[in-house]
Design a protein around this motif. Structure first.
Motif, PDB file in Angstrom:
ATOM      1  N   HIS A 182     109.693  13.210  -6.098  1.00  0.00           N
ATOM      2  CA  HIS A 182     108.771  12.235  -6.669  1.00  0.00           C
ATOM      3  C   HIS A 182     107.788  12.785  -7.700  1.00  0.00           C
ATOM      4  N   ASP A 183     107.729  14.096  -7.889  1.00  0.00           N
ATOM      5  CA  ASP A 183     106.867  14.661  -8.928  1.00  0.00           C
ATOM      6  C   ASP A 183     107.392  14.213 -10.289  1.00  0.00           C
ATOM      7  N   TRP A 184     106.527  14.055 -11.266  1.00  0.00           N
ATOM      8  CA  TRP A 184     106.932  13.528 -12.575  1.00  0.00           C
ATOM      9  C   TRP A 184     108.015  14.379 -13.224  1.00  0.00           C
ATOM     10  N   SER A 185     108.055  15.669 -12.914  1.00  0.00           N
ATOM     11  CA  SER A 185     109.041  16.550 -13.535  1.00  0.00           C
ATOM     12  C   SER A 185     110.432  16.424 -12.914  1.00  0.00           C
ATOM     13  N   ASN A 186     110.537  15.845 -11.707  1.00  0.00           N
ATOM     14  CA  ASN A 186     111.823  15.749 -11.009  1.00  0.00           C
ATOM     15  C   ASN A 186     112.324  14.325 -10.826  1.00  0.00           C
ATOM     16  N   ALA A 187     111.458  13.356 -10.894  1.00  0.00           N
ATOM     17  CA  ALA A 187     111.805  11.988 -10.513  1.00  0.00           C
ATOM     18  C   ALA A 187     112.947  11.411 -11.345  1.00  0.00           C
ATOM     19  N   GLY A 188     112.973  11.681 -12.630  1.00  0.00           N
ATOM     20  CA  GLY A 188     114.027  11.146 -13.483  1.00  0.00           C
ATOM     21  C   GLY A 188     115.400  11.659 -13.089  1.00  0.00           C
ATOM     22  N   ASP A 189     115.496  12.940 -12.787  1.00  0.00           N
ATOM     23  CA  ASP A 189     116.772  13.541 -12.394  1.00  0.00           C
ATOM     24  C   ASP A 189     117.237  13.060 -11.026  1.00  0.00           C
ATOM     25  N   ARG A 190     116.315  12.788 -10.153  1.00  0.00           N
ATOM     26  CA  ARG A 190     116.650  12.413  -8.774  1.00  0.00           C
ATOM     27  C   ARG A 190     116.774  10.906  -8.571  1.00  0.00           C
ATOM     28  N   GLY A 191     116.367  10.108  -9.560  1.00  0.00           N
ATOM     29  CA  GLY A 191     116.413   8.654  -9.422  1.00  0.00           C
ATOM     30  C   GLY A 191     115.367   8.123  -8.455  1.00  0.00           C
TER      31      GLY A 191
END
Length: 144
Positions: free
Chosen positions: A86-95
Motif C-alpha cells: 500500500h505504500d505509494w511506491s509499491n501500490a501501482g505494481d501490486r494493484g
C-alpha cells in the motif's frame, strides 16, 4: 527488624494469593457493563466470516476497512507489512489502493517521502472487515 520484614513480606504474599483465588472463583460468571448476566459467549471462530466484497463507509472520513486477513502481518516499531503493497511506491505494481496523502504528512504539516510516524500503526484506525453479529444493539444509521 529482619523478622518483622519477613513477616510483612509473608503477609503480603498471603493477601495477593488469597485475592487471586477470590478473583478466579468469580471468573466463571460473565456480566455485561450494564450488569446483565451473559449466558452464552460467542467464540470468534463461530461468528467471524471474512468478506471478500468491500463494505461501504458509514460516515464521511471513516477509515476504510481492510478486505483481507492481517493475522500474520508484522506491524511493530521495526516493520509494517502493510506498506509492502500500500505504500505509494509499491501500490501501482501490486494493484493495491494507495495510502491517502495525509499518511505522508509530518506533525507540522510538511510533506514526507515515507509514512509519518503518527500513521505507522495501520490497525489503530483500520480493521479487517467481517460480517459478525453486533455485540450490543444499536440504533446507528449511516449518514447521507
Amino acid at each position: 527488624m529482619r523478622k518483622y520484614s519477613f513477616v510483612s513480606a509473608l503477609a503480603a504474599v498471603a493477601v495477593v494469593v488469597g485475592s487471586g483465588f477470590a478473583i478466579a472463583d468469580q471468573a466463571g460468571t460473565v456480566k455485561s457493563l450494564r450488569n446483565d448476566q451473559i449466558d452464552h459467549i460467542n467464540r470468534i471462530d463461530e461468528v467471524l466470516h471474512q468478506e471478500s466484497r468491500r463494505f461501504v463507509r458509514n460516515y464521511r472520513q471513516q477509515p476504510p476497512l481492510i478486505p483481507h486477513s492481517i493475522d500474520q502481518y508484522q506491524i511493530d516499531l521495526s516493520a509494517n507489512q502493510c506498506l509492502a503493497c500500500h505504500d505509494w511506491s509499491n501500490a501501482g505494481d501490486r494493484g493495491a489502493p494507495t495510502l491517502s496523502m495525509t499518511h505522508y504528512l509530518g506533525r507540522e504539516g510538511e510533506q514526507l517521502d515515507q509514512v509519518a510516524g503518527t500513521r505507522w500503526f495501520c490497525n489503530q484506525c483500520h480493521v479487517p472487515q467481517a460480517n459478525t453479529p453486533p455485540l450490543v444493539e444499536s440504533t446507528f444509521t449511516p449518514s447521507q
